[in-house]
Design a protein around this motif. Structure first.
Motif, short mmCIF file in Angstrom:
data_model
loop_
_atom_site.label_atom_id
_atom_site.label_comp_id
_atom_site.label_asym_id
_atom_site.label_seq_id
_atom_site.Cartn_x
_atom_site.Cartn_y
_atom_site.Cartn_z
N ALA A 285 -24.49 32.77 138.96
CA ALA A 285 -23.70 33.29 140.02
C ALA A 285 -23.04 34.53 139.81
CB ALA A 285 -22.63 32.27 140.33
N ARG A 288 -25.23 37.47 140.60
CA ARG A 288 -25.27 37.94 142.02
C ARG A 288 -24.34 38.85 142.10
NH1 ARG A 288 -24.96 33.29 144.13
NH2 ARG A 288 -27.18 33.24 144.69
N PRO A 309 -14.06 36.47 144.31
CA PRO A 309 -14.79 35.20 144.44
C PRO A 309 -15.94 35.42 145.52
CG PRO A 309 -12.48 34.72 144.42
CD PRO A 309 -12.49 36.02 144.37
N LEU A 312 -19.46 36.26 144.46
CA LEU A 312 -20.26 35.14 143.84
C LEU A 312 -21.44 34.58 144.98
CD1 LEU A 312 -17.64 33.69 141.57
CD2 LEU A 312 -19.38 34.92 140.73
N SER A 313 -21.08 34.61 145.94
CA SER A 313 -21.69 33.68 147.05
C SER A 313 -22.76 34.36 147.72
CB SER A 313 -20.70 33.19 147.97
OG SER A 313 -21.44 32.42 149.06
N PRO A 314 -23.99 33.70 148.11
CA PRO A 314 -25.09 34.47 148.98
C PRO A 314 -24.69 34.56 150.42
CG PRO A 314 -25.38 32.11 148.41
CD PRO A 314 -24.16 32.48 147.46
N LEU A 320 -18.16 32.87 155.06
CA LEU A 320 -17.32 32.16 154.01
C LEU A 320 -16.01 31.78 154.62
CD1 LEU A 320 -17.84 34.26 150.88
CD2 LEU A 320 -18.39 31.88 151.19
N LEU A 324 -15.87 27.99 154.55
CA LEU A 324 -15.16 27.61 153.21
C LEU A 324 -13.69 27.66 153.26
CD1 LEU A 324 -17.86 28.37 150.56
CD2 LEU A 324 -17.54 26.02 151.40
N LEU A 325 -13.11 28.62 154.07
CA LEU A 325 -11.78 28.88 153.98
C LEU A 325 -11.00 27.75 154.33
CD1 LEU A 325 -9.88 31.24 152.99
CD2 LEU A 325 -9.77 32.01 155.31
N LEU B 124 -5.78 27.87 147.64
CA LEU B 124 -6.44 27.92 146.25
C LEU B 124 -7.71 26.63 146.32
CD1 LEU B 124 -3.17 27.46 144.40
CD2 LEU B 124 -4.74 29.42 144.40
N SER B 126 -9.68 26.38 148.87
CA SER B 126 -11.00 27.27 149.28
C SER B 126 -11.55 28.06 148.19
CB SER B 126 -10.35 28.24 150.47
OG SER B 126 -9.28 27.69 151.31
N LEU B 127 -10.63 28.68 147.44
CA LEU B 127 -11.23 29.25 146.57
C LEU B 127 -12.24 28.25 145.35
CD1 LEU B 127 -8.24 31.25 144.83
CD2 LEU B 127 -10.48 32.17 145.74
N ASN B 128 -11.67 27.28 145.30
CA ASN B 128 -12.20 26.30 144.39
C ASN B 128 -13.48 25.83 145.27
OD1 ASN B 128 -11.09 25.58 141.72
ND2 ASN B 128 -9.30 26.12 142.87
N ARG B 129 -13.58 25.63 146.36
CA ARG B 129 -14.92 25.22 147.25
C ARG B 129 -15.62 26.27 146.99
NH1 ARG B 129 -11.10 22.65 151.27
NH2 ARG B 129 -10.56 24.59 152.00
N LEU B 130 -15.43 27.65 147.24
CA LEU B 130 -16.22 28.80 146.88
C LEU B 130 -16.88 28.72 145.40
CD1 LEU B 130 -15.62 32.30 148.43
CD2 LEU B 130 -17.13 31.99 146.36
N TYR B 131 -15.99 28.84 144.48
CA TYR B 131 -16.34 28.81 143.14
C TYR B 131 -17.53 27.73 142.54
CZ TYR B 131 -13.10 32.53 141.43
OH TYR B 131 -12.57 33.60 141.12
N ASN B 133 -19.43 25.91 144.78
CA ASN B 133 -20.59 26.03 145.42
C ASN B 133 -21.42 27.15 144.87
OD1 ASN B 133 -21.00 24.55 148.51
ND2 ASN B 133 -18.92 24.69 147.94
N ALA B 134 -20.82 28.29 144.48
CA ALA B 134 -21.54 29.49 143.86
C ALA B 134 -22.29 29.05 142.76
CB ALA B 134 -20.93 30.46 143.68
N ASP B 141 -19.73 18.43 148.57
CA ASP B 141 -18.25 19.01 148.75
C ASP B 141 -17.39 17.65 149.15
OD1 ASP B 141 -18.34 21.75 147.68
OD2 ASP B 141 -19.13 21.93 149.61
#
Lengths: 325, 325
Positions: A285, A288, A309, A312-314, A320, A324-325, B124, B126-131, B133-134, B141
């Motif tokens: 990750a 990327r 952050p 790190l994501s595609p 996002l 994801l937010l 916070l 959302s950040l953890n979902r993103l990290y 997932n990456a 999830d």
């Protein structure tokens, strides 16, 4: 993006598998210091001699360094950062500032990005320490590791005379974790936080009492812990202790309010079937992210603290925010 | 850096307290749409009329917007982002893309940074979902909320005829969380994930059976959940349910390995005595990041996804690498 692996042990094999889970990445190949004819990759990807790597400089976007922190990475990362964008998992916490400086100079000189100390500790655990400290300035940090296999402690036991094989698990003390989670803010000694559980295969005729005593009194590794030693057969070890699980929790408890009357507990935990495969997934990750940062003109050494952050994501920023937010 | 508060409810009071915990920040004052003479701040900090805010444009580094997402922030954030660096906690997930676009245009036009949807969910969590997932592209999830007070659901109960006061707790279903943590990857309905617990004070002579039925059948708010209603006295409500606790867990389970044979569980949990005070603490940390990003020439709208973790901390890169990595 084209990714290559430098060093083919457990971590390298993990990267080989992790790259396949990311549609925007392609594995160029594996570079090994062993004879390529003798290295068999999991997926059949090509193996190149490590000394030929500069020949492929223009074909590789990011090189993921899968060497060890003790002897490989301190020389390897600065050397390769001159010619490649690199990611390493350097995990000797005390030596990170020196490693950072050397890698930063090399990467800047070569116009590359180098990401060091990527994984889960250092790595995702460090991130969670930082986020939690920024949000709760008045508070206390706790890190518990395990239950998981410590390779270093297992190796230390194997070096004892009369030991044929060994596997050591680091275990958090449940009562200590519960006290922390209740916000009691306990002051914990090394012994109160973790115990050590050892499965040992003795050589025929070895003095078990002496081995057990040598383990339990070994300075730094075991003497500050409550340690349990079980002698088992090689068959049992191979059958029941073959995996490399690990994990742990980073907890911060903090206070807010006019008189700091309210308590908050932030906990981040990992439960991993395979420590090297999970670490590899983190490395991939961040590979990327390295490409995105390079694309914006950044060069030099970075750590997980420096990476937004989203990089790190595609997914795009729009995707996002929408999902994801 | 000088921080000001715009809107003085629970969130504004939380920011007032949180700023005191950060040595690099100073609270300029509170802006309120109410008559300043009638607004009493916790710390005695000065209250200004909201309509005078442009007079203080050059004295404020970051304005933290403490209005509500339903009616205040959609207009307030774009309006103020023209003249100030702003942070908001806009939490209507579905409307974030539209809010982002409007705020981005205003902030860019004014040469300011605007950080939206800051808090813990969105924020916070959302950040953890993103990290997660990456790091684990192959996985599932789960987000569980509570046990905590839902202001929206409490308000919905209060609007029922015959209800004098009410407090609603959202509770995660422990069996569902345990199944997720075991990596069983369950498919969970709304009803299987959370229950709703209501404490209701009825007006004298009100029909309790009707109230209970109206709550349990209320579309979207309660009809898809197993809901429990307890009728209590105002004294009991004031004594036992005065706090605004909340929390929850973001969990991702994922697979790695050549045949995806290894399972990993990443869990991020919060246990908060005071939801608004914790949210305020997050807002204040992102106010610091906004100033650092502006200092590097960035303008426009940002979310937590765009902020490098190091920007949240008062510590330097060297200090962070030496102590938190």
């Amino acid at each position: 993006m084209k990714v290559a692996i430098y060093g083919y042990g457990n971590l390298g094999r993990g990267v080989e598998c992790a790259v396949r889970q990311n549609a925007d990445m392609e594995l160029f190949g594996v570079f090994s210091r062993r004879d390529p004819a003798q290295v068999y990759t999991l997926t059949g990807v090509k193996v190149y001699p490590a000394q030929d790597i500069l020949l492929y400089k223009n074909e590789i976007d990011v090189l993921i360094l899968c060497g060890g922190s003790a002897t490989d990475l301190p020389g390897m990362t600065p050397q390769l950062a001159k010619d490649f964008n690199v990611i390493d998992s350097f995990d000797t916490h005390a030596d990170i500032p020196v490693h950072f400086k050397r890698v930063d100079e090399a990467a800047k000189a070569g116009g590359h990005i180098a990401m060091i100390s990527v994984g889960w500790d250092p790595g995702l655990f460090s991130l969670n320490r930082l986020y939690a400290n920024a949000v709760l300035p008045q508070g206390s940090d706790y890190t518990f590791w395990g239950k998981g296999v410590s390779q270093g402690h297992s190796d230390a036991i194997r070096r004892i005379e009369g030991v044929q094989d060994a596997r050591q698990y680091t275990c958090p003390v449940p009562e200590a974790m519960e006290a922390v989670r209740r916000g009691e803010n306990p002051v914990l000694t090394t012994r109160q936080k973790h115990t050590r559980l050892c499965y040992v295969v003795a050589k025929p005729g070895a003095d078990l009492a002496r081995i057990e005593n040598e383990i339990k009194t070994m300075p730094k590794y075991f003497d500050e812990y409550d340690t349990t030693v079980h002698f088992i057969s090689q068959e049992e070890l191979d059958r029941d202790h073959k995996g490399i699980p690990h994990g742990g929790s980073v907890i911060r408890t903090g206070k807010t309010g006019l008189n700091e009357e309210n308590t908050h507990v932030i906990e981040y935990s990992l439960k991993l079937d395979s420590n090297p495969e999970f670490t590899s997934s983190v490395l991939v990750a961040y590979a990327r992210a390295a490409m995105k940062m390079l694309g914006r003109g950044e060069t030099g050494c970075r750590t997980v603290f420096d990476v937004a952050p989203a990089d790190l994501s595609p997914l795009s920023g729009e995707e996002l925010r929408a999902h994801l937010l």
